[in-house]
Motif scaffolding. Structure first.
Motif, PDB file in Angstrom:
ATOM      1  N   TYR A 112       0.458  -1.448   0.014  1.00 63.74           N
ATOM      2  CA  TYR A 112      -0.386   0.034  -0.382  1.00 63.74           C
ATOM      3  C   TYR A 112       0.625   0.798  -0.455  1.00 63.74           C
ATOM      4  CZ  TYR A 112      -4.030  -2.896   0.754  1.00 63.74           C
ATOM      5  OH  TYR A 112      -4.909  -3.786   0.784  1.00 63.74           O
ATOM      6  N   LEU A 113       1.617   1.066   0.589  1.00 59.80           N
ATOM      7  CA  LEU A 113       3.010   2.221   0.546  1.00 59.80           C
ATOM      8  C   LEU A 113       3.738   2.444  -0.554  1.00 59.80           C
ATOM      9  CD1 LEU A 113       4.894   2.147   4.173  1.00 59.80           C
ATOM     10  CD2 LEU A 113       3.250   3.474   3.768  1.00 59.80           C
ATOM     11  N   GLN A 114       3.457   1.112  -1.653  1.00 58.05           N
ATOM     12  CA  GLN A 114       4.285   1.546  -2.635  1.00 58.05           C
ATOM     13  C   GLN A 114       3.218   1.762  -3.648  1.00 58.05           C
ATOM     14  OE1 GLN A 114       5.468  -2.542  -3.018  1.00 58.05           O
ATOM     15  NE2 GLN A 114       7.699  -1.962  -2.627  1.00 58.05           N
ATOM     16  N   GLN A 115       2.171   1.969  -3.257  1.00 58.01           N
ATOM     17  CA  GLN A 115       0.276   3.209  -4.065  1.00 58.01           C
ATOM     18  C   GLN A 115       0.219   3.578  -4.029  1.00 58.01           C
ATOM     19  OE1 GLN A 115       0.074   0.229  -6.853  1.00 58.01           O
ATOM     20  NE2 GLN A 115      -1.749  -0.416  -6.554  1.00 58.01           N
ATOM     21  N   ASP A 116       1.067   3.881  -2.832  1.00 54.84           N
ATOM     22  CA  ASP A 116       0.640   5.403  -2.131  1.00 54.84           C
ATOM     23  C   ASP A 116       1.918   6.074  -3.769  1.00 54.84           C
ATOM     24  OD1 ASP A 116      -1.482   5.695  -0.972  1.00 54.84           O
ATOM     25  OD2 ASP A 116       0.137   4.714   1.260  1.00 54.84           O
ATOM     26  N   GLU A 117       3.016   6.007  -2.746  1.00 53.37           N
ATOM     27  CA  GLU A 117       3.963   6.677  -3.120  1.00 53.37           C
ATOM     28  C   GLU A 117       3.916   6.365  -5.163  1.00 53.37           C
ATOM     29  OE1 GLU A 117       9.181   5.958  -4.700  1.00 53.37           O
ATOM     30  OE2 GLU A 117       8.007   4.231  -3.290  1.00 53.37           O
ATOM     31  N   ALA A 118       3.315   5.697  -6.031  1.00 53.75           N
ATOM     32  CA  ALA A 118       2.522   5.625  -7.855  1.00 53.75           C
ATOM     33  C   ALA A 118       2.214   6.885  -7.616  1.00 53.75           C
ATOM     34  CB  ALA A 118       2.461   4.449  -8.163  1.00 53.75           C
ATOM     35  N   SER A 119       1.357   7.263  -6.658  1.00 48.55           N
ATOM     36  CA  SER A 119      -0.029   7.938  -7.113  1.00 48.55           C
ATOM     37  C   SER A 119       0.998   9.638  -6.826  1.00 48.55           C
ATOM     38  CB  SER A 119      -1.337   7.875  -6.043  1.00 48.55           C
ATOM     39  OG  SER A 119      -2.006   6.330  -5.536  1.00 48.55           O
ATOM     40  N   ARG A 120       1.611   9.648  -5.570  1.00 45.69           N
ATOM     41  CA  ARG A 120       2.040  11.115  -5.556  1.00 45.69           C
ATOM     42  C   ARG A 120       2.780  11.069  -7.344  1.00 45.69           C
ATOM     43  NH1 ARG A 120       3.352   8.953  -0.658  1.00 45.69           N
ATOM     44  NH2 ARG A 120       5.114   8.909  -0.614  1.00 45.69           N
ATOM     45  N   LEU A 121       3.717   9.982  -8.037  1.00 46.92           N
ATOM     46  CA  LEU A 121       4.682  10.205  -8.143  1.00 46.92           C
ATOM     47  C   LEU A 121       3.684  10.438  -9.687  1.00 46.92           C
ATOM     48  CD1 LEU A 121       7.479  10.316  -9.768  1.00 46.92           C
ATOM     49  CD2 LEU A 121       6.993   7.321 -10.156  1.00 46.92           C
ATOM     50  N   LYS A 122       2.794   9.975  -9.880  1.00 44.70           N
ATOM     51  CA  LYS A 122       1.776  10.257 -10.854  1.00 44.70           C
ATOM     52  C   LYS A 122       1.242  12.418 -10.574  1.00 44.70           C
ATOM     53  CE  LYS A 122      -2.447   9.087 -13.723  1.00 44.70           C
ATOM     54  NZ  LYS A 122      -4.100   9.097 -13.120  1.00 44.70           N
ATOM     55  N   THR A 123       0.319  12.304  -9.773  1.00 39.78           N
ATOM     56  CA  THR A 123       0.611  13.481 -10.244  1.00 39.78           C
ATOM     57  C   THR A 123       1.492  14.336 -10.120  1.00 39.78           C
ATOM     58  OG1 THR A 123      -1.118  12.821  -8.397  1.00 39.78           O
ATOM     59  CG2 THR A 123      -0.385  15.478  -7.882  1.00 39.78           C
ATOM     60  N   ILE A 124       2.857  14.447  -9.214  1.00 37.82           N
ATOM     61  CA  ILE A 124       3.988  15.565 -10.196  1.00 37.82           C
ATOM     62  C   ILE A 124       4.376  15.075 -11.560  1.00 37.82           C
ATOM     63  CG2 ILE A 124       6.676  15.949  -9.702  1.00 37.82           C
ATOM     64  CD1 ILE A 124       6.248  14.351  -6.598  1.00 37.82           C
ATOM     65  N   LEU A 125       4.217  14.035 -11.868  1.00 41.63           N
ATOM     66  CA  LEU A 125       4.323  13.993 -13.451  1.00 41.63           C
ATOM     67  C   LEU A 125       3.590  15.112 -14.062  1.00 41.63           C
ATOM     68  CD1 LEU A 125       5.940  11.059 -14.142  1.00 41.63           C
ATOM     69  CD2 LEU A 125       7.596  12.558 -13.943  1.00 41.63           C
ATOM     70  N   GLU A 126       2.059  14.540 -13.959  1.00 40.77           N
ATOM     71  CA  GLU A 126       1.069  15.142 -14.519  1.00 40.77           C
ATOM     72  C   GLU A 126       1.255  16.254 -14.535  1.00 40.77           C
ATOM     73  OE1 GLU A 126      -2.542  12.914 -13.968  1.00 40.77           O
ATOM     74  OE2 GLU A 126      -2.312  11.447 -15.326  1.00 40.77           O
ATOM     75  N   GLY A 127       2.016  17.393 -13.679  1.00 37.28           N
ATOM     76  CA  GLY A 127       2.144  18.960 -13.388  1.00 37.28           C
ATOM     77  C   GLY A 127       3.402  19.070 -14.206  1.00 37.28           C
ATOM     78  N   THR A 128       4.377  17.948 -14.890  1.00 34.77           N
ATOM     79  CA  THR A 128       4.940  19.122 -15.951  1.00 34.77           C
ATOM     80  C   THR A 128       4.822  18.148 -16.967  1.00 34.77           C
ATOM     81  OG1 THR A 128       6.121  16.920 -16.465  1.00 34.77           O
ATOM     82  CG2 THR A 128       7.049  17.661 -14.015  1.00 34.77           C
ATOM     83  N   GLY A 129       3.708  18.244 -17.119  1.00 35.35           N
ATOM     84  CA  GLY A 129       3.154  18.546 -18.612  1.00 35.35           C
ATOM     85  C   GLY A 129       3.490  17.341 -19.186  1.00 35.35           C
ATOM     86  N   ALA A 130       3.630  16.671 -18.468  1.00 33.56           N
ATOM     87  CA  ALA A 130       4.360  15.103 -19.590  1.00 33.56           C
ATOM     88  C   ALA A 130       3.912  14.147 -20.184  1.00 33.56           C
ATOM     89  CB  ALA A 130       5.087  14.593 -18.929  1.00 33.56           C
ATOM     90  N   GLY A 131       3.852  13.391 -20.585  1.00 32.86           N
ATOM     91  CA  GLY A 131       2.787  12.379 -20.731  1.00 32.86           C
ATOM     92  C   GLY A 131       3.561  10.863 -20.198  1.00 32.86           C
ATOM     93  N   THR A 132       2.195  10.525 -19.263  1.00 36.03           N
ATOM     94  CA  THR A 132       2.579   9.433 -18.207  1.00 36.03           C
ATOM     95  C   THR A 132       1.897   8.734 -18.681  1.00 36.03           C
ATOM     96  OG1 THR A 132       0.731  10.242 -16.629  1.00 36.03           O
ATOM     97  CG2 THR A 132       2.065  11.572 -16.677  1.00 36.03           C
ATOM     98  N   TRP A 133       2.635   7.172 -18.355  1.00 35.09           N
ATOM     99  CA  TRP A 133       2.144   5.778 -18.110  1.00 35.09           C
ATOM    100  C   TRP A 133       2.384   4.967 -16.902  1.00 35.09           C
ATOM    101  CZ3 TRP A 133       6.213   2.405 -17.511  1.00 35.09           C
ATOM    102  CH2 TRP A 133       7.284   2.955 -18.185  1.00 35.09           C
ATOM    103  N   GLU A 134       1.583   4.373 -16.498  1.00 33.38           N
ATOM    104  CA  GLU A 134       1.444   3.129 -15.893  1.00 33.38           C
ATOM    105  C   GLU A 134       1.509   1.839 -16.472  1.00 33.38           C
ATOM    106  OE1 GLU A 134      -0.665   4.771 -12.131  1.00 33.38           O
ATOM    107  OE2 GLU A 134      -1.128   5.924 -13.501  1.00 33.38           O
ATOM    108  N   TRP A 135       2.007   0.989 -16.573  1.00 36.77           N
ATOM    109  CA  TRP A 135       2.223  -0.727 -16.890  1.00 36.77           C
ATOM    110  C   TRP A 135       2.370  -2.039 -16.091  1.00 36.77           C
ATOM    111  CZ3 TRP A 135       6.718  -3.252 -19.586  1.00 36.77           C
ATOM    112  CH2 TRP A 135       6.300  -3.984 -19.918  1.00 36.77           C
ATOM    113  N   ASN A 136       1.529  -2.772 -16.149  1.00 37.54           N
ATOM    114  CA  ASN A 136       1.545  -3.955 -15.324  1.00 37.54           C
ATOM    115  C   ASN A 136       1.787  -4.667 -15.746  1.00 37.54           C
ATOM    116  OD1 ASN A 136       0.782  -6.438 -14.232  1.00 37.54           O
ATOM    117  ND2 ASN A 136      -0.813  -5.164 -12.399  1.00 37.54           N
ATOM    118  N   VAL A 137       3.575  -5.059 -15.765  1.00 36.09           N
ATOM    119  CA  VAL A 137       4.397  -5.944 -16.828  1.00 36.09           C
ATOM    120  C   VAL A 137       3.401  -7.596 -16.659  1.00 36.09           C
ATOM    121  CG1 VAL A 137       6.590  -6.868 -17.194  1.00 36.09           C
ATOM    122  CG2 VAL A 137       6.483  -3.997 -15.995  1.00 36.09           C
ATOM    123  N   GLN A 138       2.748  -7.841 -15.623  1.00 41.57           N
ATOM    124  CA  GLN A 138       2.306  -9.053 -15.461  1.00 41.57           C
ATOM    125  C   GLN A 138       1.201  -9.670 -16.067  1.00 41.57           C
ATOM    126  OE1 GLN A 138       4.005 -11.468 -13.618  1.00 41.57           O
ATOM    127  NE2 GLN A 138       5.066  -9.667 -13.144  1.00 41.57           N
TER     128      GLN A 138
END
Length: 449
Positions: free
Chosen positions: A7-33
């Motif tokens: 759950y901590l890792q999931q929270d980290e991913a959410s924060r990272l997504k918010t930061i990166l989207e704020g930069t105007g970059a295209g963001t992606w998330e991929w479940n390798v499995q």
């Protein structure tokens, strides 16, 4: 049941997504499995689509639009990151735009979570377009710096800057070090960041010997006053002399350590241009001697030095005998040759610190600092003989002579130009006595006018 760390890792991913989207970059998330993939709207815009037009999205959406040649490299980089060989996944790749052309993107990401078995699971990242102008590339570097958060990433960015980004530290015991120096320190000083970290004094060995004391003086002034350090000086690296400009701000620590944060830039090309402009404004084009303005300036310096109890100086004023006949008989181009070659010959007779100036058409003057009357007379006589013996290629029959007037500085003078007046009077007395001779000014022979 998922662990607390999951759950901590999931929270980290959410924060990272918010930061990166704020930069105007295209963001992606991929479940390798599972292959599940999430893109933001900007990711689709990079290749000319809306996100809705790409639905349903999956990892195949990326593979469909990526250049086949770049997919293999992407796979290689991902595998290395999953193994833990690299802290981040980073790859440059091409994507097919809706209009048919290729768009270059920087593909950048980091593994967010692993399965209970330790296999890679979710990875999040960005796509940033890098195929536009150089200005956009610079913005890209800025965005990267904001995302990276590590010294390693900062070092890569700093290595692209011209010159050196640095921290320089002086401890209370007087030892010096560079806690941080970008790779450019080797280009400027010829030392590695590691060497500068171990011993900061090694950098000073590359500073030009004539400038080293001045640089140390400006550092000490900044340390005592708290003012920014700003200094231009020369460095020698592999025998090549370069000019640099240093700017930094001091920070004072409680234990007495002072650390400067700043940059050093190579300004050699600027200095070269400045010197060319200075030469143009102070040098006679034909002979390379100082022009009248420059000679007068140097004479004024010596005059002021004398007034401050400096050493005396002398002036030798001379011009060519019967020079008008040379121009009339051979032409002005030969007259120019005579002036140019004579000036070259005279320069060979000068000491370091002496100044040859062209005062007028065929009239020249030599300023001799720290020179008495006897030495000035001997110097003038050497000049006279040297010019008399000068031969001009292509004009063997051409001979030139000069008449020299010598004058010595006088502490009672009120203006720098007074010594020139005395030298001029001595020279014209020599002209009247038959030319091709040296005459020293004597106050008892001074013209009443």
């Amino acid at each position: 049941m998922p662990s607390h760390s999951f759950y901590l890792q999931q929270d980290e991913a959410s924060r990272l997504k918010t930061i990166l989207e704020g930069t105007g970059a295209g963001t992606w998330e991929w479940n390798v499995q599972t292959g599940e993939t999430i893109f933001n709207e900007r990711w689709a815009e990079i290749i000319g689509y809306s996100l809705e037009e790409l639905q349903p999205v999956s990892i195949d959406t990326w593979m469909k639009h990526a250049h086949p040649d770049d997919l293999a490299l992407s796979e290689q980089k991902l595998t290395a990151h999953f193994r833990g060989d690299s802290e981040y996944y980073e790859c440059e790749a091409r994507m097919r735009h809706r209009d048919g052309y290729w768009v270059w993107v920087r593909d950048y990401g980091r593994l967010v979570s692993r399965t209970l078995e330790g296999e890679p699971e979710w990875i999040s990242g960005t796509h940033i377009e890098i195929s536009s102008s150089k200005q956009y590339e610079q913005r890209l570097e800025q965005i990267k710096a904001e995302q990276q958060q590590t010294i390693q990433r900062f070092e890569k960015m700093a290595s692209l800057l011209p010159g050196v980004v640095f921290q320089f530290e002086i401890r209370p015991d007087g030892t010096m070090t560079f806690p941080y120096a970008s790779a450019g320190i080797e280009r400027v000083y010829g030392v590695t960041p590691e060497q500068a970290l171990a011993d900061g004094t090694i950098v000073f060995q590359a500073i030009h010997p004539e400038d080293r004391g001045f640089v140390e003086q400006t550092i000490n002034h900044s340390k005592k006053s708290g003012e920014n350090w700003i200094c231009e000086y020369r460095v020698i690296n592999e025998g090549v002399v370069s000019w640099v400009l240093g700017r930094s701000k001091p920070e004072f620590k409680p234990d007495g350590t002072v650390i400067w944060h700043g940059a050093i830039l190579d300004i050699t090309s600027q200095k070269t241009l400045e010197e060319e402009l200075r030469q143009t404004s102070t040098t006679d084009d034909l002979t390379g001697a100082a022009n009248r303005r420059r000679f007068t300036e140097v004479l004024s310096w010596e005059f002021e030095r004398l007034k401050r109890n400096g050493a005396g100086y002398a002036v030798v004023l001379f011009d060519f005998d019967w020079f008008k006949r040379v121009n009339d008989h051979y032409g002005h181009h030969v007259g120019d040759l005579v002036l140019r070659e004579t000036a070259h010959r005279i320069k060979n007779e000068l000491r370091t610190g002496d100044t040859l100036g062209r005062i007028g058409g065929e009239e020249f003057a030599v300023l001799l600092p720290q020179c008495d009357e006897n030495s000035a007379r001997q110097f003038a006589e050497r000049l006279r003989r040297s010019v008399e013996q000068l031969r001009f290629i292509g004009f063997d029959e051409l001979r030139g002579t000069i008449t020299c007037g010598v004058a010595i500085s006088d502490r009672t003078d009120e203006k720098p130009s007074q010594i020139l007046v005395r030298a001029d009077q001595a020279m014209y007395r020599g002209k009247a006595q038959g030319r091709n001779q040296v005459v020293v000014f004597d106050y008892k022979d001074q013209d009443s006018g």
